[in-house]
Design an enzyme around this catalytic site. Structure first.
Site, PDB file in Angstrom:
ATOM      1  N   ASP A   1       0.802  -1.226   0.000  1.00 46.95           N
ATOM      2  CA  ASP A   1       0.000   0.000   0.000  1.00 46.95           C
ATOM      3  C   ASP A   1       0.833   1.271   0.000  1.00 46.95           C
ATOM      4  OD1 ASP A   1       0.982  -0.003   2.578  1.00 46.95           O
ATOM      5  OD2 ASP A   1      -0.952  -0.347   3.547  1.00 46.95           O
TER       6      ASP A   1
ATOM      7  N   ASP B   1       1.139 -11.047   6.430  1.00 43.54           N
ATOM      8  CA  ASP B   1       0.685 -10.325   5.245  1.00 43.54           C
ATOM      9  C   ASP B   1       1.945  -9.912   4.481  1.00 43.54           C
ATOM     10  OD1 ASP B   1      -1.367  -9.405   3.654  1.00 43.54           O
ATOM     11  OD2 ASP B   1      -1.670  -7.540   4.751  1.00 43.54           O
TER      12      ASP B   1
END
Length: 263
Positions: free
Chosen positions: A34, A145
């Site tokens: 991100d 993640d």
């Protein structure tokens, strides 16, 4: 006991990391990128020499560790592109991840390294050593993640501001792009990490893992700048990896992104 010590020695030589008497178990993975500053980038999160490095919009390391997260309005701190994964052999890679472990907190996992052995999908048996640089409020227990360019932005997206990515990030908001060719249009500094997903990682879609905490390889801490107190990074493994095939399977793009902590 002699057999056990020998096994540990072989493991350390094979992966470039020494095991430590700490967290281990079975877990799951997802993927994300991100462009936000990692939550382990602030002082006081853990007992370390310094927080992980963050970068400015042009990917230059920031001297100000307290710089505001670029995923917040007016923020100037982004994820550094060198926190992309890379392969050192056919069976071993290094990288970074947002982490949440059962019974732990950020103080126990920020800047710690974990050896993940994949137990499902096309990468079954391969190993990835990651350093925890981030966490997420929506991660489950024993959840890694994995940071990889094009892996999906999720709820927070600094990639549009930094690199001109689409408003929902590259590909799907959760899971990211679905083909290797999509990496061709990425910023130059993100291409290698994007290709890694379809070459070494074989387009795997959230494979399961077993994990154990290890002493971080120096090749990883040299990039992040962060070392846990009392640990001396290992020599690690250097290597130049070349994919054995020009084509790789597509990922289904179903990865779920861990939420970036905003403090």
């Amino acid at each position: 006991m002699q057999v056990s010590l020998k096994q540990l020695a072989i493991l350390a030589l094979a992966t470039g990391a020494a095991t430590v008497d700490a967290a281990s178990g079975s877990g799951k993975t997802t993927r994300y990128w991100d462009c936000c500053k990692g939550s382990c980038g602030w002082s006081g999160k853990a007992s370390v020499n310094q927080p992980i490095k963050s970068c400015d919009k042009s990917d230059n390391p920031l001297a100000n560790m307290a710089a505001k997260n670029a995923c917040e309005s007016g923020g100037q701190a982004y994820m550094c592109t060198n926190q992309s994964p890379w392969a050192v052999s056919d069976t071993l890679s290094y990288g970074f991840a947002a982490v949440k472990l059962s019974g732990g907190t950020e103080s126990s996992w920020c800047c710690a390294c974990y050896k993940l052995t994949f137990t499902s999908g096309p990468v079954s048996g391969q190993q990835l050593i990651v350093q925890a640089t981030n966490t997420g409020g929506d991660l489950g227990q024993n959840h890694f993640d994995l940071a990889m360019p094009g892996g999906g932005v999720g709820l927070y997206n600094a990639c549009t501001n930094q690199w001109g990515a689409p408003s929902q990030g590259w590909g799907q908001q959760y899971g990211g792009i679905s083909s290797r060719s999509a990496c061709d249009s990425f910023p130059e500094k993100l291409k290698a990490g994007c290709y890694w997903r379809f070459d070494w990682f074989k387009g795997a879609d959230n494979p399961d893992v077993t994990f154990e905490e290890v002493t971080c390889p120096k090749q990883i801490t040299d990039k992040s700048g962060c070392i846990r107190s009392g640990q001396n990074p290992t020599a690690g493994v250097d290597g130049t990896w070349v994919p054995t095939a020009t084509a790789a399977p597509k990922a289904r793009g179903e990865g779920k992104l861990g939420i970036q902590e905003m403090f």
